[in-house]
Structure formats: C-alpha cells, structure tokens
Design a protein around this motif. Structure first.
Motif, PDB file in Angstrom:
ATOM      1  N   ARG A  17      -2.809  -1.907  -9.070  1.00  0.00           N
ATOM      2  CA  ARG A  17      -1.746  -1.106  -8.474  1.00  0.00           C
ATOM      3  C   ARG A  17      -0.885  -0.489  -9.586  1.00  0.00           C
ATOM      4  O   ARG A  17      -0.981  -0.875 -10.741  1.00  0.00           O
ATOM      5  CB  ARG A  17      -0.861  -1.971  -7.574  1.00  0.00           C
ATOM      6  CG  ARG A  17      -1.621  -2.755  -6.515  1.00  0.00           C
ATOM      7  CD  ARG A  17      -0.654  -3.643  -5.738  1.00  0.00           C
ATOM      8  NE  ARG A  17      -1.339  -4.694  -5.019  1.00  0.00           N
ATOM      9  CZ  ARG A  17      -1.769  -4.629  -3.767  1.00  0.00           C
ATOM     10  NH1 ARG A  17      -1.579  -3.515  -3.089  1.00  0.00           N
ATOM     11  NH2 ARG A  17      -2.377  -5.639  -3.195  1.00  0.00           N
ATOM     12  N   VAL A  52      -0.268 -10.196  -5.812  1.00  0.00           N
ATOM     13  CA  VAL A  52      -0.758 -10.624  -4.512  1.00  0.00           C
ATOM     14  C   VAL A  52      -0.267  -9.615  -3.469  1.00  0.00           C
ATOM     15  O   VAL A  52       0.757  -8.965  -3.662  1.00  0.00           O
ATOM     16  CB  VAL A  52      -0.261 -12.048  -4.160  1.00  0.00           C
ATOM     17  CG1 VAL A  52      -0.835 -13.069  -5.136  1.00  0.00           C
ATOM     18  CG2 VAL A  52       1.263 -12.114  -4.156  1.00  0.00           C
ATOM     19  N   PRO A  53      -0.993  -9.461  -2.355  1.00  0.00           N
ATOM     20  CA  PRO A  53      -0.626  -8.446  -1.355  1.00  0.00           C
ATOM     21  C   PRO A  53       0.707  -8.718  -0.669  1.00  0.00           C
ATOM     22  O   PRO A  53       1.126  -9.857  -0.503  1.00  0.00           O
ATOM     23  CB  PRO A  53      -1.774  -8.523  -0.337  1.00  0.00           C
ATOM     24  CG  PRO A  53      -2.898  -9.185  -1.056  1.00  0.00           C
ATOM     25  CD  PRO A  53      -2.256 -10.131  -2.030  1.00  0.00           C
ATOM     26  N   ARG A 113      -1.373  -6.150 -11.385  1.00  0.00           N
ATOM     27  CA  ARG A 113      -2.038  -6.840 -10.279  1.00  0.00           C
ATOM     28  C   ARG A 113      -1.038  -7.793  -9.635  1.00  0.00           C
ATOM     29  O   ARG A 113      -0.413  -8.586 -10.333  1.00  0.00           O
ATOM     30  CB  ARG A 113      -3.271  -7.604 -10.764  1.00  0.00           C
ATOM     31  CG  ARG A 113      -4.446  -6.710 -11.131  1.00  0.00           C
ATOM     32  CD  ARG A 113      -5.708  -7.526 -11.390  1.00  0.00           C
ATOM     33  NE  ARG A 113      -6.830  -6.687 -11.747  1.00  0.00           N
ATOM     34  CZ  ARG A 113      -7.647  -6.094 -10.872  1.00  0.00           C
ATOM     35  NH1 ARG A 113      -7.440  -6.270  -9.575  1.00  0.00           N
ATOM     36  NH2 ARG A 113      -8.661  -5.348 -11.270  1.00  0.00           N
ATOM     37  N   HIS A 170      -5.056  -2.659  -1.713  1.00  0.00           N
ATOM     38  CA  HIS A 170      -5.270  -4.092  -1.901  1.00  0.00           C
ATOM     39  C   HIS A 170      -6.575  -4.336  -2.660  1.00  0.00           C
ATOM     40  O   HIS A 170      -7.509  -3.530  -2.605  1.00  0.00           O
ATOM     41  CB  HIS A 170      -5.300  -4.806  -0.550  1.00  0.00           C
ATOM     42  CG  HIS A 170      -3.981  -4.803   0.165  1.00  0.00           C
ATOM     43  ND1 HIS A 170      -2.772  -4.750  -0.501  1.00  0.00           N
ATOM     44  CD2 HIS A 170      -3.669  -4.839   1.490  1.00  0.00           C
ATOM     45  CE1 HIS A 170      -1.782  -4.768   0.383  1.00  0.00           C
ATOM     46  NE2 HIS A 170      -2.296  -4.805   1.599  1.00  0.00           N
ATOM     47  N   ASN A 171      -6.603  -5.473  -3.374  1.00  0.00           N
ATOM     48  CA  ASN A 171      -7.786  -5.871  -4.145  1.00  0.00           C
ATOM     49  C   ASN A 171      -8.137  -4.869  -5.238  1.00  0.00           C
ATOM     50  O   ASN A 171      -9.308  -4.709  -5.599  1.00  0.00           O
ATOM     51  CB  ASN A 171      -8.993  -6.080  -3.228  1.00  0.00           C
ATOM     52  CG  ASN A 171      -8.733  -7.120  -2.148  1.00  0.00           C
ATOM     53  OD1 ASN A 171      -8.193  -8.187  -2.433  1.00  0.00           O
ATOM     54  ND2 ASN A 171      -9.094  -6.803  -0.909  1.00  0.00           N
ATOM     55  N   ALA A 172      -7.134  -4.193  -5.744  1.00  0.00           N
ATOM     56  CA  ALA A 172      -7.343  -3.239  -6.825  1.00  0.00           C
ATOM     57  C   ALA A 172      -6.107  -3.229  -7.723  1.00  0.00           C
ATOM     58  O   ALA A 172      -5.088  -3.826  -7.400  1.00  0.00           O
ATOM     59  CB  ALA A 172      -7.590  -1.839  -6.263  1.00  0.00           C
ATOM     60  N   GLU A 198       0.825  -1.206   0.000  1.00  0.00           N
ATOM     61  CA  GLU A 198       0.000   0.000   0.000  1.00  0.00           C
ATOM     62  C   GLU A 198       0.864   1.263   0.000  1.00  0.00           C
ATOM     63  O   GLU A 198       0.402   2.331  -0.378  1.00  0.00           O
ATOM     64  CB  GLU A 198      -0.941  -0.020   1.208  1.00  0.00           C
ATOM     65  CG  GLU A 198      -1.988  -1.127   1.116  1.00  0.00           C
ATOM     66  CD  GLU A 198      -3.000  -1.092   2.241  1.00  0.00           C
ATOM     67  OE1 GLU A 198      -4.183  -0.822   1.964  1.00  0.00           O
ATOM     68  OE2 GLU A 198      -2.589  -1.338   3.399  1.00  0.00           O
TER      69      GLU A 198
END
Length: 239
Positions: A205, A228-229, A226, A201-203, A178
């Motif tokens: 980047r 993984v976090p 995209r 997250h879940n968007a 983030e």
C-alpha cells in the motif's frame, strides 16, 4: 530455623528487585539504541516524537514471549492476527502529524496500545478505536496501568471515527484501507493532518499524508508500506 527462613526470603526479595532493576536498565539501553539507530539515523528529527519513543516502554506492549524482540527493527505479532508496527514506521507516522501539546488525536487501530501511548506523550488527548474486542480490553487495561490516562480506548468499527469527540487536529490510521473513509475526512479539522495506509488488500500500500484545507483536500503518497487490513464490523451495513 525461623531466622534462616526470614533471611532466605529477604535475600530472594533483594535478588528479584536487583534483577528487575537490571532488566529495566537493559530495556532502557535497548530503547535508547532503537531511537538512535532505527529512528534518528533514518531521518526522524521531531524532538517530541524522539522523546516519546525514548520514554514509552515498548516491551510492555508486546506478548511476554516476544519481549526479547521488543526493540528489534521490525513489526511483531500481538495476537488475533494483528501486529505492533516497526519502530521506524511508528516514528515516521507520528512525526508526519506535526503534533502539538494542545492537539486532540484520533487513532484507528489501537492494537496493543503502543502507538496510542507514543501519541499521548505528545498530544493533549488521544481517542483510539480497536475493532478486536480482546485487544481493546487488553490495551485499555495496559494503558491505564502504565499511566497513559489521556489515551481513551473504544472498542468498535473505526470507519465512522468518533464523531462526538470531533473535530480532531490529527488522525492516524494504523491499518490498511482500500480508500480513505469519508467520515474520517469529515472529522478532521481544517488545517489538520491524517496519515493512513491506502491500497488493495494483500498488496503493498501507499502511506498517504492528507492535509485538509478550507477548500480542498491534499493527498501525498509518502512511502510504500505493508499493514494488516482495515477491518470492518460485518454485522452492520458498510458505508
């Protein structure tokens, strides 16, 4: 009967060796096509990157049931909710660091170890951190087995980097954060480069290229991605 048995065993052995040789040749052809059509055709020109991706056996870094897709144009699951990145993204991020043979590189997010192997074919040393214990153990064994002795794996939270091995000429983060972790900026050499996916997250980047100058940090968004976090160790205090 004994003679027949020995002949049969010998025949099976040579059949298996021939099949293995054919399989490796097929993978080499697929790898060559991957580099030509997925990497070079999209503008990757850094010769060391192209050479590394041509020589690192990507199929060895994916689960056995996914090896048939190892050279396809996309990411693949490797277990534990993690993925091996699309070949083009591996090539793009590697080229962006402008690596030299003398460089020391930090990678956050070892995963299967594929990106670390690619980096290790170019740089002098690669220090890579993976928070998922199972993946860290497997990647360490795999890299050692395949002879990537200059890629050193540590299991742990990558947020704080690897201070005892700093400073680094280049840092690559292969998980979406983030924000850019300050410890990683601190461990980057003046003149060094970092590439990291940044955003919610879940968007989607932004892949951010960071260059550290003596008196400032330059950040440049280079493409939407995209990932993984970026996972943190929840048992410890976050910074």
């Amino acid at each position: 009967m004994k003679g027949i048995t020995k002949a049969w065993i010998s025949g099976i052995f040579f059949f298996l060796m021939a099949s293995l040789a054919m399989g490796q040749a097929d993978y080499a052809l697929q790898r060559s096509q991957m580099v030509k059509t997925q990497i070079q055709a999209r503008g990757i020109t850094h010769q060391a990157t192209l050479s590394a991706m041509l020589n690192v056996p990507r199929h060895e870094f994916v689960p056995e049931d996914k090896q048939v897709f190892a050279y396809s144009d996309g990411p693949l699951p490797i277990g534990n909710g993690q993925t091996i990145s699309q070949p083009y993204i591996v090539g793009y991020m590697t080229q962006a660091l402008r690596l030299k043979a003398s460089h020391r590189v930090l990678e956050i997010g070892t995963g299967s170890g594929y990106q670390a192997a690619v980096l290790s074919k170019i740089a002098d040393s690669v220090y890579t951190i993976e928070i998922v214990k199972e993946l860290a153990i497997t990647a360490k064994k795999r890299l050692k087995l395949l002879g990537y002795d200059n890629a050193i794996v540590r299991q742990g939270d990558g947020y704080h980097g690897w201070p005892e091995k700093a400073p680094f000429d280049a840092i690559m983060v292969t998980a979406g954060a983030e924000a850019i972790p300050q410890p990683l900026l601190d461990q980057l050499k003046v003149g060094g480069r970092m590439i990291i996916p940044v955003g919610p997250h879940n968007a989607v980047r932004q892949l951010v290229l960071v260059t550290k100058k003596k008196d400032k940090i330059i950040k440049k968004n280079v493409m939407p991605v995209r990932f993984v976090p970026f996972t943190r160790d929840k048992t410890k205090n976050k910074s």
